[in-house]
Enzyme design. Structure first.
Site, PDB file in Angstrom:
ATOM      1  N   ASP A 105       0.866  -1.180   0.000  1.00 16.30           N
ATOM      2  CA  ASP A 105       0.000   0.000   0.000  1.00 16.30           C
ATOM      3  C   ASP A 105       0.905   1.233   0.000  1.00 16.30           C
ATOM      4  OD1 ASP A 105      -1.719  -2.137   0.547  1.00 16.30           O
ATOM      5  OD2 ASP A 105      -2.957  -0.991   1.946  1.00 16.30           O
TER       6      ASP A 105
ATOM      7  N   LYS B 276      -6.773   3.408  -2.957  1.00 13.32           N
ATOM      8  CA  LYS B 276      -7.143   3.338  -1.538  1.00 13.32           C
ATOM      9  C   LYS B 276      -7.380   4.753  -1.020  1.00 13.32           C
ATOM     10  CE  LYS B 276      -5.018   1.930   2.883  1.00 13.32           C
ATOM     11  NZ  LYS B 276      -3.861   1.240   3.501  1.00 13.32           N
TER      12      LYS B 276
ATOM     13  N   LYS C 156      -9.977   0.196  -2.140  1.00 15.70           N
ATOM     14  CA  LYS C 156      -9.852  -0.110  -0.711  1.00 15.70           C
ATOM     15  C   LYS C 156     -10.253   1.114   0.104  1.00 15.70           C
ATOM     16  CE  LYS C 156      -6.523  -1.470   2.896  1.00 15.70           C
ATOM     17  NZ  LYS C 156      -5.188  -2.032   3.193  1.00 15.70           N
TER      18      LYS C 156
END
Length: 225
Positions: free
Chosen positions: A94, A158, A187
């Protein structure tokens, strides 16, 4: 949605700077017990999480964070950090975009920054989630960040680090899903603490939830059945 189903959406997360070895083992044990998709830990803890989950023969992925939480390190540093996390056993990364460069309108830099991390991850069969940190962006910037992540070949966008001034919102998730379309992951992370919140994010288009409240969410799902 039953508890077992929602568990598979969850990256069970502990990114606290003071998380101990015991905290990470507890995180992994909970992931095994509740059937979470992944644990998400700081780079220093990847090796521990991977080795522990492997010993337990657990079907739980290990995610880690790159350029976290500010996104303001040079691309070369993010690439080095990514390589090390992958070497230590990370299945997913991430990464935080360079928010300042995005606001400067230096889209080539932002895209290349993502591309370089995606390249090293995909070589190892790992996925990349691009954190755009929605709390600092205008709607136009959110759209542009998602477009750049998609063009750069990332697997997910995300919402948030959880360390900014705000977390995921249903509106942002809906917007991000609209921009990236059905072929990319979205996400939602930051401030998701209940089953109802998680379900709202999924209904808005999220197919992964980042949270440190995974146990509470699954218990909430079971109570709602």
């Amino acid at each position: 949605m039953v508890g077992m189903d929602i568990a598979k959406y969850i990256d069970h997360t502990n990114l606290k700077p003071y998380a101990t070895k015991e905290d990470i083992i507890k995180l992994c044990d909970e992931a095994i017990q509740y059937g979470f998709y992944a644990v998400c830990v700081n780079p220093y803890r990847v090796k521990l999480a991977k080795e522990y989950l492997s010993e337990k023969k657990a079907d739980v992925k290990v995610a880690s964070v790159i350029g976290f939480p500010l996104g303001a390190t040079p691309t070369e540093v993010k690439v080095f950090e990514a390589r090390k996390a992958l070497e230590d056993g990370a299945d997913e990364l991430d990464m935080v975009i360079n928010i300042g460069a995005l606001k400067d309108g230096d889209y080539d830099y932002v895209k290349r920054d993502i591309e370089e991390v995606v390249k090293v991850a995909h070589e190892k069969g790992a996925k990349v989630k691009v954190i755009i940190e929605t709390c600092y962006l205008t709607e136009e910037e959110k759209i542009k960040a998602c477009e750049l992540a998609k063009e750069a070949g990332a697997d997910f966008v995300k919402t948030s680090t959880g360390f900014g001034t705000g977390g995921a919102t249903v509106e942002d998730v809906r917007l991000m899903r609209k921009v990236v379309g059905p072929e990319m992951g979205v996400k939602a992370a930051g401030g998701i603490r209940t089953y109802e919140q998680a379900l709202a994010m999924i209904e808005a288009g999220a197919n992964r939830i980042g949270t440190s409240s995974g146990v509470r969410i699954v218990e909430g799902a079971r109570n709602a059945e």
